[in-house]
Design an enzyme around this catalytic site. Structure first.
Site, PDB file in Angstrom:
ATOM      1  CB  ILE A   1      -0.784   0.099   1.323  1.00 30.92           C
ATOM      2  CG1 ILE A   1      -1.928  -1.085   1.260  1.00 30.92           C
ATOM      3  CG2 ILE A   1      -1.822   1.301   1.206  1.00 30.92           C
ATOM      4  CD1 ILE A   1      -2.750  -1.495   2.598  1.00 30.92           C
TER       5      ILE A   1
ATOM      6  CB  SER B   1       8.425   5.857  -2.242  1.00 30.08           C
ATOM      7  OG  SER B   1       8.079   6.455  -3.066  1.00 30.08           O
ATOM      8  NE  ARG B   2       6.073  -0.240   2.791  1.00 31.35           N
ATOM      9  CZ  ARG B   2       4.726  -0.163   2.125  1.00 31.35           C
ATOM     10  NH1 ARG B   2       4.295   1.051   1.565  1.00 31.35           N
ATOM     11  NH2 ARG B   2       4.235  -1.407   1.938  1.00 31.35           N
ATOM     12  CG  LEU B   3      11.307   7.536   1.015  1.00 33.42           C
ATOM     13  CD1 LEU B   3      11.553   8.762   0.011  1.00 33.42           C
ATOM     14  CD2 LEU B   3      12.556   6.955   1.707  1.00 33.42           C
TER      15      LEU B   3
END
Length: 211
Positions: free
Chosen positions: A8, A188-190
């Site tokens: 997600i 972006s998982r940041l």
């Protein structure tokens, strides 16, 4: 679908050091209200992690019942969590609100609240829940469900809503945070991670952590 394929991308909100409250409790109250207003299911459900005597972690979901100087929850003092907190009074609490793409983590020392506070909450509960606090020897092995139903039936013959008292083995705890982390999902998982650390003189240091 493989679990490894589930992804997600979080894009709902952001979180910056300059935007948070100096107090993590006050910041948490803001997020709690937003969770409530967003109609998050079971927004007060939290994962409570304690440490067993053998040093292994033990977690379960309990319900947050108040936010003051810390986080307040209630349980049977003779339960597994109660016995673990008696041996090691430090715990961790985690909230996850997927609708808001948010997580909050608390770490700190836990102690029993006053008898007066426990009484006040106990007598605000439905009578059936009050009976349940007396009936269940929480975390101990029982022969079957019929055992609980028999104990409940026996107690209902002896006690009324007017005569019930709070069991001494049942009451509240308060976790006073020493560390708190607010996590906001980002693309972006940041992700944004804002960490609070209490100093020896009780001043909160606020820092950003790498996701």
């Amino acid at each position: 679908m493989k679990l490894a394929d589930i992804r997600i991308d979080y894009t709902l909100k952001s979180l910056d050091e300059k935007d948070v409250n100096e107090s993590p409790i006050d910041q948490f109250k803001i997020w709690v209200e937003e969770a409530h207003q967003s109609k998050v299911d079971e927004w007060n459900a939290m994962n409570l992690s304690t440490v067993r005597p053998d040093g292994r972690p033990n977690s379960r979901i309990v319900l947050l019942k108040d936010v003051d100087t810390g986080l307040v929850f209630f349980t049977n003092y003779n339960s597994a969590k109660g016995n673990e907190l008696e041996q090691n009074p430090f715990a961790a609490i985690t909230f996850f609100w997927p609708v808001l793409e948010r997580q909050v983590r608390f770490m700190g020392k836990v102690s029993k609240i006053s008898s007066q506070e426990s009484d006040e909450y106990f007598f605000s509960r439905p009578f059936a829940s009050q009976i349940g606090a007396w009936v269940s020897p929480q975390s101990t092995v029982i022969r079957d469900r019929a055992y609980l139903e028999e104990k409940e039936s026996e107690l209902l013959q002896k006690i009324s809503q007017e005569s019930i008292t709070r069991p001494e083995h049942w009451g509240g705890y308060r976790l006073i945070p020493e560390e708190v982390e607010f996590w906001q999902g980002r693309s972006s998982r940041l992700h944004d991670r804002i960490h609070y650390q209490k100093s020896a003189d009780s001043v909160w240091k606020i820092e950003r952590l790498a996701p």
